[in-house]
Scaffold this motif. Structure first.
Motif, PDB file in Angstrom:
ATOM      1  N   PHE A   1      -9.451  -5.503   5.210  1.00 41.76           N
ATOM      2  CA  PHE A   1      -8.830  -5.848   3.797  1.00 41.76           C
ATOM      3  C   PHE A   1      -8.653  -5.185   2.586  1.00 41.76           C
ATOM      4  O   PHE A   1      -8.459  -3.801   2.032  1.00 41.76           O
ATOM      5  CB  PHE A   1      -8.980  -7.436   4.033  1.00 41.76           C
ATOM      6  N   THR A   2     -10.674  -4.804   3.040  1.00 37.06           N
ATOM      7  CA  THR A   2     -11.095  -4.228   1.776  1.00 37.06           C
ATOM      8  C   THR A   2     -10.397  -2.787   1.856  1.00 37.06           C
ATOM      9  O   THR A   2     -10.632  -2.131   0.793  1.00 37.06           O
ATOM     10  CB  THR A   2     -12.555  -4.304   1.632  1.00 37.06           C
ATOM     11  N   GLY A   3     -10.508  -2.353   2.442  1.00 38.48           N
ATOM     12  CA  GLY A   3      -9.933  -0.577   2.908  1.00 38.48           C
ATOM     13  C   GLY A   3      -9.028  -0.253   2.440  1.00 38.48           C
ATOM     14  O   GLY A   3      -8.565   0.380   1.951  1.00 38.48           O
ATOM     15  N   ALA A   4      -8.120  -1.185   2.835  1.00 41.47           N
ATOM     16  CA  ALA A   4      -6.919  -1.227   2.867  1.00 41.47           C
ATOM     17  C   ALA A   4      -6.513  -1.387   1.445  1.00 41.47           C
ATOM     18  O   ALA A   4      -5.242  -0.532   0.716  1.00 41.47           O
ATOM     19  CB  ALA A   4      -5.576  -1.801   3.610  1.00 41.47           C
ATOM     20  N   PHE A   5      -7.372  -2.121   0.730  1.00 35.23           N
ATOM     21  CA  PHE A   5      -6.851  -2.376  -0.912  1.00 35.23           C
ATOM     22  C   PHE A   5      -7.308  -1.158  -1.559  1.00 35.23           C
ATOM     23  O   PHE A   5      -6.571  -1.221  -2.625  1.00 35.23           O
ATOM     24  CB  PHE A   5      -7.780  -4.179  -1.483  1.00 35.23           C
ATOM     25  N   LEU A   6      -8.452  -0.682  -0.783  1.00 41.56           N
ATOM     26  CA  LEU A   6      -9.343   0.425  -1.891  1.00 41.56           C
ATOM     27  C   LEU A   6      -7.804   1.504  -2.032  1.00 41.56           C
ATOM     28  O   LEU A   6      -7.595   2.390  -2.661  1.00 41.56           O
ATOM     29  CB  LEU A   6     -10.882   0.776  -1.324  1.00 41.56           C
ATOM     30  N   ILE A   7      -7.628   2.132  -0.566  1.00 41.72           N
ATOM     31  CA  ILE A   7      -6.751   2.759  -0.467  1.00 41.72           C
ATOM     32  C   ILE A   7      -5.017   2.580  -0.722  1.00 41.72           C
ATOM     33  O   ILE A   7      -4.799   3.441  -1.949  1.00 41.72           O
ATOM     34  CB  ILE A   7      -6.002   3.375   1.179  1.00 41.72           C
ATOM     35  N   ARG A   8      -4.542   2.068  -1.449  1.00 40.86           N
ATOM     36  CA  ARG A   8      -3.856   1.391  -1.806  1.00 40.86           C
ATOM     37  C   ARG A   8      -3.918   1.360  -3.247  1.00 40.86           C
ATOM     38  O   ARG A   8      -3.548   2.022  -4.133  1.00 40.86           O
ATOM     39  CB  ARG A   8      -3.097  -0.031  -1.233  1.00 40.86           C
ATOM     40  N   SER A   9      -5.019   1.354  -3.342  1.00 37.43           N
ATOM     41  CA  SER A   9      -5.031   0.753  -4.965  1.00 37.43           C
ATOM     42  C   SER A   9      -4.687   2.356  -5.667  1.00 37.43           C
ATOM     43  O   SER A   9      -4.796   3.036  -6.309  1.00 37.43           O
ATOM     44  CB  SER A   9      -5.962   0.619  -5.495  1.00 37.43           C
TER      45      SER A   9
END
Length: 52
Positions: free
Chosen positions: A34-42
């Motif tokens: 979740f954190t990785g996906a959020f950071l990559i998307r941002s």
């Protein structure tokens, strides 16, 4: 996303080797995903521009 999945699976293997409690097997992999996906998307890595 496959890189994040590989990191989560690696984290599970490390937790198993360290004989961690069961709760960590839920928290750590989900946190990585979740954190990785959020950071990559941002950062805009998943954004596809029109016309590409």
């Amino acid at each position: 996303m496959l890189v994040l999945l590989a990191l989560a699976i690696g984290a599970i293997a490390l937790l198993a080797a360290a004989k961690a409690d069961a709760v960590w097997f839920k928290i750590v992999p989900l946190g990585i995903l979740f954190t990785g996906a959020f950071l990559i998307r941002s950062l805009g890595w998943f954004g596809k521009k029109a016309g590409d």
